[in-house]
Design an enzyme around this catalytic site. Structure first.
Site, PDB file in Angstrom:
ATOM      1  N   HIS A 226       0.974  -1.217   0.105  1.00  0.00           N
ATOM      2  CA  HIS A 226       0.231  -0.107  -0.044  1.00  0.00           C
ATOM      3  C   HIS A 226       0.848   1.287   0.075  1.00  0.00           C
ATOM      4  O   HIS A 226       1.730   1.261   0.848  1.00  0.00           O
ATOM      5  CB  HIS A 226      -1.098  -0.116   1.132  1.00  0.00           C
ATOM      6  CG  HIS A 226      -1.946  -0.740   1.148  1.00  0.00           C
ATOM      7  ND1 HIS A 226      -3.233  -0.754   1.965  1.00  0.00           N
ATOM      8  CD2 HIS A 226      -2.361  -1.857   0.233  1.00  0.00           C
ATOM      9  CE1 HIS A 226      -4.220  -1.583   1.466  1.00  0.00           C
ATOM     10  NE2 HIS A 226      -3.506  -2.300   0.445  1.00  0.00           N
TER      11      HIS A 226
ATOM     12  N   TYR B 221      -8.847   5.341   8.031  1.00  0.00           N
ATOM     13  CA  TYR B 221      -9.040   5.893   9.286  1.00  0.00           C
ATOM     14  C   TYR B 221     -10.252   6.964   9.629  1.00  0.00           C
ATOM     15  O   TYR B 221      -9.934   8.022   8.766  1.00  0.00           O
ATOM     16  CB  TYR B 221      -7.914   6.191   9.772  1.00  0.00           C
ATOM     17  CG  TYR B 221      -6.724   5.366  10.092  1.00  0.00           C
ATOM     18  CD1 TYR B 221      -6.060   4.686   8.866  1.00  0.00           C
ATOM     19  CD2 TYR B 221      -6.482   4.529  11.086  1.00  0.00           C
ATOM     20  CE1 TYR B 221      -5.007   3.777   9.125  1.00  0.00           C
ATOM     21  CE2 TYR B 221      -5.537   3.422  11.455  1.00  0.00           C
ATOM     22  CZ  TYR B 221      -4.728   3.139  10.441  1.00  0.00           C
ATOM     23  OH  TYR B 221      -3.791   2.461  10.506  1.00  0.00           O
TER      24      TYR B 221
ATOM     25  N   PRO C 128      -3.682   0.214  18.859  1.00  0.00           N
ATOM     26  CA  PRO C 128      -3.438  -0.292  17.576  1.00  0.00           C
ATOM     27  C   PRO C 128      -3.531   0.844  16.338  1.00  0.00           C
ATOM     28  O   PRO C 128      -3.418   0.537  15.404  1.00  0.00           O
ATOM     29  CB  PRO C 128      -4.444  -1.543  17.301  1.00  0.00           C
ATOM     30  CG  PRO C 128      -5.613  -1.232  18.308  1.00  0.00           C
ATOM     31  CD  PRO C 128      -4.881  -0.435  19.389  1.00  0.00           C
TER      32      PRO C 128
ATOM     33  N   LYS D 198       1.413  -0.261  14.998  1.00  0.00           N
ATOM     34  CA  LYS D 198       2.808  -0.359  15.472  1.00  0.00           C
ATOM     35  C   LYS D 198       3.203  -1.491  16.350  1.00  0.00           C
ATOM     36  O   LYS D 198       4.501  -1.940  16.255  1.00  0.00           O
ATOM     37  CB  LYS D 198       3.163   0.961  16.197  1.00  0.00           C
ATOM     38  CG  LYS D 198       3.340   2.148  15.548  1.00  0.00           C
ATOM     39  CD  LYS D 198       4.576   2.268  14.587  1.00  0.00           C
ATOM     40  CE  LYS D 198       4.632   3.387  13.741  1.00  0.00           C
ATOM     41  NZ  LYS D 198       4.475   2.743  12.288  1.00  0.00           N
TER      42      LYS D 198
ATOM     43  N   TYR E 297       4.318   6.483  10.136  1.00  0.00           N
ATOM     44  CA  TYR E 297       3.223   5.520   9.784  1.00  0.00           C
ATOM     45  C   TYR E 297       4.293   4.472   8.972  1.00  0.00           C
ATOM     46  O   TYR E 297       3.991   3.055   9.217  1.00  0.00           O
ATOM     47  CB  TYR E 297       2.239   5.836   8.963  1.00  0.00           C
ATOM     48  CG  TYR E 297       1.455   4.833   8.828  1.00  0.00           C
ATOM     49  CD1 TYR E 297       0.083   4.752   9.814  1.00  0.00           C
ATOM     50  CD2 TYR E 297       1.180   3.869   8.011  1.00  0.00           C
ATOM     51  CE1 TYR E 297      -0.991   4.085   9.736  1.00  0.00           C
ATOM     52  CE2 TYR E 297       0.136   2.834   7.921  1.00  0.00           C
ATOM     53  CZ  TYR E 297      -0.887   2.740   9.040  1.00  0.00           C
ATOM     54  OH  TYR E 297      -1.965   1.737   8.937  1.00  0.00           O
TER      55      TYR E 297
HETATM   56  P1  FAD Z   1       2.662 -11.961  21.071  1.00  0.00           P
HETATM   57  O1  FAD Z   1       1.955 -12.049  19.865  1.00  0.00           O
HETATM   58  O2  FAD Z   1       1.720 -11.800  22.347  1.00  0.00           O
HETATM   59  O3  FAD Z   1       3.383 -13.488  21.723  1.00  0.00           O
HETATM   60  C1  FAD Z   1       3.823 -13.746  22.851  1.00  0.00           C
HETATM   61  C2  FAD Z   1       3.554 -15.483  22.886  1.00  0.00           C
HETATM   62  O4  FAD Z   1       4.004 -15.814  24.185  1.00  0.00           O
HETATM   63  C3  FAD Z   1       2.288 -15.753  22.806  1.00  0.00           C
HETATM   64  O5  FAD Z   1       2.313 -17.104  21.681  1.00  0.00           O
HETATM   65  C4  FAD Z   1       1.758 -16.428  23.877  1.00  0.00           C
HETATM   66  O6  FAD Z   1       0.818 -17.423  23.610  1.00  0.00           O
HETATM   67  C5  FAD Z   1       2.864 -16.802  24.340  1.00  0.00           C
HETATM   68  N1  FAD Z   1       3.110 -16.664  25.985  1.00  0.00           N
HETATM   69  C6  FAD Z   1       2.322 -15.913  26.935  1.00  0.00           C
HETATM   70  N2  FAD Z   1       2.907 -16.466  28.127  1.00  0.00           N
HETATM   71  C7  FAD Z   1       3.692 -17.271  28.003  1.00  0.00           C
HETATM   72  C8  FAD Z   1       4.179 -18.022  29.083  1.00  0.00           C
HETATM   73  N3  FAD Z   1       3.863 -17.941  30.377  1.00  0.00           N
HETATM   74  N4  FAD Z   1       4.749 -19.244  28.686  1.00  0.00           N
HETATM   75  C9  FAD Z   1       5.131 -19.571  27.399  1.00  0.00           C
HETATM   76  N5  FAD Z   1       4.630 -18.683  26.473  1.00  0.00           N
HETATM   77  C10 FAD Z   1       3.688 -17.708  26.825  1.00  0.00           C
HETATM   78  N6  FAD Z   1      -1.362  -4.604  16.762  1.00  0.00           N
HETATM   79  C11 FAD Z   1      -1.538  -3.797  15.677  1.00  0.00           C
HETATM   80  O7  FAD Z   1      -0.871  -3.286  15.070  1.00  0.00           O
HETATM   81  N7  FAD Z   1      -2.942  -3.811  15.159  1.00  0.00           N
HETATM   82  C12 FAD Z   1      -4.101  -4.667  15.612  1.00  0.00           C
HETATM   83  O8  FAD Z   1      -5.136  -4.843  15.106  1.00  0.00           O
HETATM   84  C13 FAD Z   1      -3.699  -5.483  16.956  1.00  0.00           C
HETATM   85  N8  FAD Z   1      -4.562  -6.266  17.618  1.00  0.00           N
HETATM   86  C14 FAD Z   1      -4.262  -6.915  18.473  1.00  0.00           C
HETATM   87  C15 FAD Z   1      -5.199  -7.754  19.483  1.00  0.00           C
HETATM   88  C16 FAD Z   1      -5.020  -8.507  20.324  1.00  0.00           C
HETATM   89  C17 FAD Z   1      -6.028  -9.303  21.195  1.00  0.00           C
HETATM   90  C18 FAD Z   1      -3.511  -8.171  21.019  1.00  0.00           C
HETATM   91  C19 FAD Z   1      -3.267  -8.958  22.388  1.00  0.00           C
HETATM   92  C20 FAD Z   1      -2.813  -7.533  20.280  1.00  0.00           C
HETATM   93  C21 FAD Z   1      -2.956  -6.816  18.988  1.00  0.00           C
HETATM   94  N9  FAD Z   1      -2.104  -5.754  18.459  1.00  0.00           N
HETATM   95  C22 FAD Z   1      -2.486  -5.307  17.419  1.00  0.00           C
HETATM   96  C23 FAD Z   1      -0.843  -6.044  18.849  1.00  0.00           C
HETATM   97  C24 FAD Z   1       0.294  -7.159  18.084  1.00  0.00           C
HETATM   98  O9  FAD Z   1      -0.441  -8.143  17.723  1.00  0.00           O
HETATM   99  C25 FAD Z   1       1.310  -7.162  19.151  1.00  0.00           C
HETATM  100  O10 FAD Z   1       2.225  -6.047  19.330  1.00  0.00           O
HETATM  101  C26 FAD Z   1       2.373  -8.385  18.582  1.00  0.00           C
HETATM  102  O11 FAD Z   1       1.641  -9.627  18.799  1.00  0.00           O
HETATM  103  C27 FAD Z   1       3.490  -8.343  19.389  1.00  0.00           C
HETATM  104  O12 FAD Z   1       4.198  -9.678  19.291  1.00  0.00           O
HETATM  105  P2  FAD Z   1       5.108 -10.487  20.426  1.00  0.00           P
HETATM  106  O13 FAD Z   1       5.667 -11.512  19.822  1.00  0.00           O
HETATM  107  O14 FAD Z   1       5.822  -9.559  21.303  1.00  0.00           O
HETATM  108  O15 FAD Z   1       3.663 -10.960  21.443  1.00  0.00           O
HETATM  109  C1  PHB Z   2      -5.375  -4.346  10.761  1.00  0.00           C
HETATM  110  O1  PHB Z   2      -5.559  -4.615   9.558  1.00  0.00           O
HETATM  111  O2  PHB Z   2      -5.666  -5.229  11.521  1.00  0.00           O
HETATM  112  C2  PHB Z   2      -4.861  -3.066  11.157  1.00  0.00           C
HETATM  113  C3  PHB Z   2      -4.582  -2.150  10.377  1.00  0.00           C
HETATM  114  C4  PHB Z   2      -4.107  -0.771  10.912  1.00  0.00           C
HETATM  115  C5  PHB Z   2      -4.214  -0.500  12.181  1.00  0.00           C
HETATM  116  C6  PHB Z   2      -4.751  -1.603  13.130  1.00  0.00           C
HETATM  117  C7  PHB Z   2      -5.121  -2.965  12.580  1.00  0.00           C
HETATM  118  O3  PHB Z   2      -3.822   0.592  12.779  1.00  0.00           O
END
Ligand code: FAD
Ligand code: PHB
Length: 394
Positions: A75, A204, A296, A300, A388
């Site tokens: 995009h 947005y 979100p 980021k 962004y």
């Molecule tokens: P995570 O993806 O959370 O991975 C952590 C991993 O550790 C998971 O697999 C979990 O199961 C595992 N874990 C947890 N505790 C333990 C333990 N005690 N022992 C072993 N394993 C464990 N960001 C956006 O930009 N747009 C969005 O729309 C968006 N939606 C989101 C929706 C939800 C419900 C959440 C929670 C986050 C969202 N985010 C979004 C943020 C984005 O998804 C996260 O920033 C990203 O997943 C970060 O990656 P990570 O690997 O740090 O953490």
């Molecule tokens: C998404 O596609 O899930 C999405 C895109 C932009 C955002 C948050 C989530 O700022």
């Protein structure tokens, strides 16, 4: 007891833990990941969708970008919509040619798991009672339980990639850890719908009924979000109510119509800003959501996880290959600089685009003025675009 020995023990198989394991593998450094969920669960968890320019480069250079390049949607801008009309922010012209990739987080996770397993990498799914020990020593350990009984990973470093609700951050002594936090008086209701996108970029929308976001996952699937109350019960949102609210908040006076389709997934995401400092204690290094959360609106979260593990993999490589610990010592400071920029941008986008329940007419006029400024001033649009698409790695 099942005892494993490795160089880096990683807690969590989200984007942070999986990418770290892969980047370390490319440097010839061994790791073991322990994850408390199943492979099926982590591969189907619907979350973020936007990859910054730099994250795309990291995945590509690491050899895990092939499907993303084929199936991801490149995009070149987003639209800000308010007052029933749209205003495009063009990324390449404002940022010296940078763009973003729309590619679901669960697809990144699938690609990384496939790459790890193909390279003989060890990911221990479905473990319980994970705990970290001796993090202030040079021989830290991770203990956990599998169906076969108690197990232990003995390592030289631990990477806490276990997300916001994980256990690693809590292992840092309270007097050392400083937490900065902000809660928002709203949440997002997100749906995945089987409906071809009717617009080719993200929208947005600021609306008096609340924020709405139009996004997508593929030429067949739309991803949509609505601002709802922070304690909202998803059961109060049957599909018809969601669609009717999306129509109201997204449609324009020039006749743009949202296309409906079967709702495949529905969920509520809380909104929070959170930073834990420092991101390291002894031989424990936090990365991704384990250390910081952003609302979100700035897209980021996953990108910060990528930036953290890129820095951590480089620092660990300098240690293992050249006995240098300067990059490990600087890890927290390097990451926090980027983290706080993303915290500010995410807070700013959130504040500009949402309706605050206690917001008065003065605040609404300020938000509207800010939106009009962003879409009419080259400098303001460039600032949004630069943040962004993501700032270059230092
Ligand atoms: P995570 O993806 O959370 O991975 C952590 C991993 O550790 C998971 O697999 C979990 O199961 C595992 N874990 C947890 N505790 C333990 C333990 N005690 N022992 C072993 N394993 C464990 N960001 C956006 O930009 N747009 C969005 O729309 C968006 N939606 C989101 C929706 C939800 C419900 C959440 C929670 C986050 C969202 N985010 C979004 C943020 C984005 O998804 C996260 O920033 C990203 O997943 C970060 O990656 P990570 O690997 O740090 O953490
Ligand atoms: C998404 O596609 O899930 C999405 C895109 C932009 C955002 C948050 C989530 O700022």
């Amino acid at each position: 007891m099942d005892k494993l020995r490795t160089q880096v023990g990683i807690v969590g198989a989200g984007p942070a833990g999986l990418l770290l394991a892969h980047l370390l593998h490319l440097e010839g450094i061994e790791s073991v990941i322990v994850e408390n969920r199943s492979r099926e669960y982590v591969e189907h968890r619907v979350r973020a969708g936007v990859l910054e320019h730099g994250s795309v480069d990291v995945l590509t250079q690491a050899g895990v970008g092939e499907r993303m390049r084929r199936e991801g949607l490149l995009h070149h801008g987003i639209e800000l919509r308010f007052g029933a009309s749209g205003h495009r922010i063009d990324f390449p012209s404002l940022t010296g040619g940078r763009s973003i990739m729309v590619y679901g987080q669960q697809e990144v996770v699938k690609d990384l798991i496939a790459a790890r397993l193909a390279a003989g990498g060890r990911i221990q799914f479905e473990v319980a009672d994970v705990a970290v020990h001796d993090i202030e020593s040079t021989a830290p350990r991770i203990t956990f339980r599998t169906i076969g009984g108690p197990a232990e990973v003995a390592c030289e470093f631990i990477a806490g990639c276990d997300g916001f609700h994980g256990i690693c951050r809590q292992a840092i002594p309270g007097q050392t850890l400083h937490v900065f936090e902000r809660a928002y008086p709203f949440a997002w209701l997100g749906i995945l719908a089987q409906a071809p996108p009717t617009h080719d970029e993200l929208i947005y929308a600021y609306h008096e009924r609340g924020f709405a976001l139009y996004s997508m996952r593929s030429p067949q699937i739309t991803r949509l979000y609505l601002q709802v109350a922070p304690d909202e019960d998803v059961a109060r949102w049957p599909d018809e109510r969601i669609w009717s609210e999306l129509h109201l908040r997204l449609e324009t006076s020039d006749g743009w119509k949202l296309r409906e389709g079967p709702v495949l997934e529905k969920g509520i995401t809380g909104m929070r800003s959170f930073v834990a400092e420092p991101m390291q204690h002894g031989r424990l290094f936090l990365a991704g959501d384990a250390a910081h959360i952003v609302p979100p609106t700035g897209a980021k979260g996953m990108n910060l996880a990528v930036a953290d593990v890129r820095a951590l993999a480089r620092a660990l490589a300098a240690f293992f290959h050249s006995k240098r610990s300067d990059l490990l010592d600087a890890y927290s400071a390097i990451c926090l600089k980027r983290v706080w920029r993303a915290e500010h941008f995410s807070w700013w986008m959130t504040s500009m685009l949402h309706c605050f329940p206690d917001g008065d007419a003065f605040q609404q006029r300020l938000q509207r003025s800010q939106l009009e400024y962003v879409v009419s001033s080259h400098a303001a649009a460039a600032s949004l675009a630069e943040n962004y698409v993501g700032l270059p790695f230092g």
